[in-house]
Design a protein around this motif. Sequence first.
Motif, mmCIF file in Angstrom:
data_model
loop_
_atom_site.group_PDB
_atom_site.id
_atom_site.type_symbol
_atom_site.label_atom_id
_atom_site.label_comp_id
_atom_site.label_asym_id
_atom_site.label_seq_id
_atom_site.Cartn_x
_atom_site.Cartn_y
_atom_site.Cartn_z
ATOM 1 N N GLU A 61 0.832 -1.205 0.000
ATOM 2 C CA GLU A 61 0.000 0.000 0.000
ATOM 3 C C GLU A 61 0.865 1.254 0.000
ATOM 4 O O GLU A 61 0.561 2.233 -0.689
ATOM 5 C CB GLU A 61 -0.937 -0.001 1.200
ATOM 6 C CG GLU A 61 -1.881 1.199 1.257
ATOM 7 C CD GLU A 61 -2.830 1.284 0.078
ATOM 8 O OE1 GLU A 61 -3.301 2.402 -0.210
ATOM 9 O OE2 GLU A 61 -3.093 0.247 -0.555
ATOM 10 N N VAL A 62 1.949 1.229 0.771
ATOM 11 C CA VAL A 62 2.878 2.368 0.775
ATOM 12 C C VAL A 62 3.448 2.578 -0.621
ATOM 13 O O VAL A 62 3.505 3.702 -1.142
ATOM 14 C CB VAL A 62 4.021 2.150 1.784
ATOM 15 C CG1 VAL A 62 5.078 3.243 1.640
ATOM 16 C CG2 VAL A 62 3.477 2.140 3.209
ATOM 17 N N CYS A 63 3.864 1.487 -1.257
ATOM 18 C CA CYS A 63 4.424 1.569 -2.610
ATOM 19 C C CYS A 63 3.426 2.183 -3.577
ATOM 20 O O CYS A 63 3.765 3.082 -4.356
ATOM 21 C CB CYS A 63 4.833 0.170 -3.067
ATOM 22 S SG CYS A 63 5.654 0.100 -4.667
ATOM 23 N N ASP A 74 10.817 10.619 -8.660
ATOM 24 C CA ASP A 74 10.095 9.353 -8.688
ATOM 25 C C ASP A 74 11.065 8.303 -8.154
ATOM 26 O O ASP A 74 11.865 7.770 -8.897
ATOM 27 C CB ASP A 74 9.655 9.021 -10.108
ATOM 28 C CG ASP A 74 8.875 7.725 -10.161
ATOM 29 O OD1 ASP A 74 8.035 7.495 -9.277
ATOM 30 O OD2 ASP A 74 9.109 6.926 -11.089
ATOM 31 N N PRO A 75 11.021 8.020 -6.849
ATOM 32 C CA PRO A 75 12.074 7.196 -6.257
ATOM 33 C C PRO A 75 12.018 5.744 -6.709
ATOM 34 O O PRO A 75 10.947 5.191 -6.977
ATOM 35 C CB PRO A 75 11.780 7.302 -4.750
ATOM 36 C CG PRO A 75 10.312 7.537 -4.677
ATOM 37 C CD PRO A 75 9.998 8.405 -5.864
ATOM 38 N N TYR A 76 13.189 5.132 -6.801
ATOM 39 C CA TYR A 76 13.237 3.693 -6.968
ATOM 40 C C TYR A 76 12.786 3.065 -5.658
ATOM 41 O O TYR A 76 12.997 3.617 -4.577
ATOM 42 C CB TYR A 76 14.652 3.228 -7.307
ATOM 43 C CG TYR A 76 15.090 3.610 -8.695
ATOM 44 C CD1 TYR A 76 14.505 3.033 -9.812
ATOM 45 C CD2 TYR A 76 16.100 4.552 -8.888
ATOM 46 C CE1 TYR A 76 14.902 3.381 -11.086
ATOM 47 C CE2 TYR A 76 16.501 4.913 -10.168
ATOM 48 C CZ TYR A 76 15.905 4.318 -11.268
ATOM 49 O OH TYR A 76 16.300 4.668 -12.527
ATOM 50 N N ILE A 77 12.144 1.900 -5.760
ATOM 51 C CA ILE A 77 11.663 1.210 -4.571
ATOM 52 C C ILE A 77 12.212 -0.202 -4.541
ATOM 53 O O ILE A 77 11.984 -0.991 -5.463
ATOM 54 C CB ILE A 77 10.127 1.193 -4.504
ATOM 55 C CG1 ILE A 77 9.584 2.629 -4.367
ATOM 56 C CG2 ILE A 77 9.638 0.323 -3.355
ATOM 57 C CD1 ILE A 77 8.080 2.722 -4.352
ATOM 58 N N LEU A 78 12.950 -0.497 -3.474
ATOM 59 C CA LEU A 78 13.499 -1.832 -3.239
ATOM 60 C C LEU A 78 12.687 -2.452 -2.106
ATOM 61 O O LEU A 78 12.733 -1.991 -0.970
ATOM 62 C CB LEU A 78 14.975 -1.744 -2.856
ATOM 63 C CG LEU A 78 15.670 -3.036 -2.424
ATOM 64 C CD1 LEU A 78 15.684 -4.046 -3.565
ATOM 65 C CD2 LEU A 78 17.093 -2.749 -1.965
ATOM 66 N N THR A 95 1.692 -2.121 -8.153
ATOM 67 C CA THR A 95 2.267 -1.140 -7.234
ATOM 68 C C THR A 95 3.478 -0.416 -7.781
ATOM 69 O O THR A 95 3.736 0.713 -7.408
ATOM 70 C CB THR A 95 2.678 -1.811 -5.911
ATOM 71 O OG1 THR A 95 3.685 -2.781 -6.175
ATOM 72 C CG2 THR A 95 1.489 -2.489 -5.245
ATOM 73 N N GLY A 96 4.287 -1.070 -8.625
ATOM 74 C CA GLY A 96 5.428 -0.380 -9.203
ATOM 75 C C GLY A 96 6.730 -0.518 -8.451
ATOM 76 O O GLY A 96 7.603 0.328 -8.594
ATOM 77 N N ALA A 97 6.896 -1.576 -7.633
ATOM 78 C CA ALA A 97 8.195 -1.817 -7.015
ATOM 79 C C ALA A 97 9.213 -2.136 -8.110
ATOM 80 O O ALA A 97 8.886 -2.766 -9.114
ATOM 81 C CB ALA A 97 8.102 -2.972 -6.021
ATOM 82 N N VAL A 198 8.575 -7.610 -13.922
ATOM 83 C CA VAL A 198 8.394 -6.221 -13.479
ATOM 84 C C VAL A 198 8.154 -5.312 -14.687
ATOM 85 O O VAL A 198 7.536 -4.244 -14.565
ATOM 86 C CB VAL A 198 9.626 -5.754 -12.668
ATOM 87 C CG1 VAL A 198 10.820 -5.525 -13.556
ATOM 88 C CG2 VAL A 198 9.293 -4.491 -11.865
ATOM 89 N N VAL A 199 8.613 -5.741 -15.880
ATOM 90 C CA VAL A 199 8.351 -4.980 -17.111
ATOM 91 C C VAL A 199 6.849 -4.817 -17.314
ATOM 92 O O VAL A 199 6.373 -3.750 -17.713
ATOM 93 C CB VAL A 199 8.988 -5.678 -18.328
ATOM 94 C CG1 VAL A 199 8.523 -5.038 -19.632
ATOM 95 C CG2 VAL A 199 10.511 -5.627 -18.229
ATOM 96 N N ASP A 200 6.077 -5.879 -17.030
ATOM 97 C CA ASP A 200 4.626 -5.817 -17.215
ATOM 98 C C ASP A 200 4.002 -4.737 -16.339
ATOM 99 O O ASP A 200 3.028 -4.090 -16.718
ATOM 100 C CB ASP A 200 3.990 -7.165 -16.887
ATOM 101 C CG ASP A 200 4.523 -8.282 -17.768
ATOM 102 O OD1 ASP A 200 5.024 -7.981 -18.865
ATOM 103 O OD2 ASP A 200 4.429 -9.451 -17.356
ATOM 104 N N THR A 201 4.569 -4.556 -15.152
ATOM 105 C CA THR A 201 4.092 -3.508 -14.243
ATOM 106 C C THR A 201 4.156 -2.149 -14.913
ATOM 107 O O THR A 201 3.188 -1.381 -14.921
ATOM 108 C CB THR A 201 4.964 -3.460 -12.976
ATOM 109 O OG1 THR A 201 4.956 -4.725 -12.350
ATOM 110 C CG2 THR A 201 4.472 -2.394 -12.018
ATOM 111 N N HIS A 202 5.307 -1.847 -15.470
ATOM 112 C CA HIS A 202 5.524 -0.521 -16.050
ATOM 113 C C HIS A 202 4.772 -0.354 -17.376
ATOM 114 O O HIS A 202 4.322 0.749 -17.690
ATOM 115 C CB HIS A 202 7.016 -0.278 -16.216
ATOM 116 C CG HIS A 202 7.749 -0.280 -14.917
ATOM 117 N ND1 HIS A 202 7.591 0.714 -13.973
ATOM 118 C CD2 HIS A 202 8.626 -1.170 -14.371
ATOM 119 C CE1 HIS A 202 8.343 0.447 -12.914
ATOM 120 N NE2 HIS A 202 8.974 -0.684 -13.130
#
Length: 236
Positions: A61-63, A74-78, A95-97, A198-202
């Motif tokens: 949820e934070v992400c 737009d920060p990177y998220i690990l 979420t976009g992690a 993760v590509v699908d996310t973006h």
Amino acid sequence: MEILIVEDEKEIAQLIHNCLAREGFQCYIAYDGLSALENAKVIQPDLIILDLMLPKLDGLEVCNRVRNLGMTKDPYILMLTAKGEEIDRVIGLSTGADDYLVKPFSPRELVARVRALLRRSMRHGGHAQINETPHFTLNLDEHSAIRQLDDGQEEILDLTALEFNLLVAFTNYPGKVWSRTQLIDKLWGADFFGDERVVDTHIRRLRKKIEPNPAQPTFIKTVVGVGYKFEDDDKR
């Protein structure tokens, strides 16, 4: 570079802080999800290290909320996860992690992941500074993108750095079919860690911003079993 560490276990948070501070990073700590959001607004970090299980708001949820804050950066998220937690869920296709790290991890691996994320950039090479298609104008110097609407009006697109670079790659080679692996190599290079899905996310996030109907994409087409391609012509 500024890093926000979001971890409710204080010993782990301090361990991460000390490890990264020794490498020259400016680090801040938040111990719950709500504090993380408040700190993110104020600090505008380059990267957020985000535990999945947090009090008040969980990591997913934070992400998701960070991605919708409209911050200058737009920060990177690990994302930090415990063994046994589902990676698909952690990566969070909604979420976009950007990457994940499974606990327990070594300080060396943590530093390597952080440095890899912060080095990610689009390699424009010798491409022109303006990319134009019938419906899109991208200014690579200004990092701005405009979509021409069918009624003749223009829409300024609010894209993250990664979304912009993804659209640049597509508009550089209209009609080219890209596999996930090729897009990862183009956008992240050898520094990439994690699941290629993760590509699908973006892709999904970018479609929501540029497609008239994201459920039936007009510009970014899925090529089943292969990947994605970008199409734009005057007949739309």
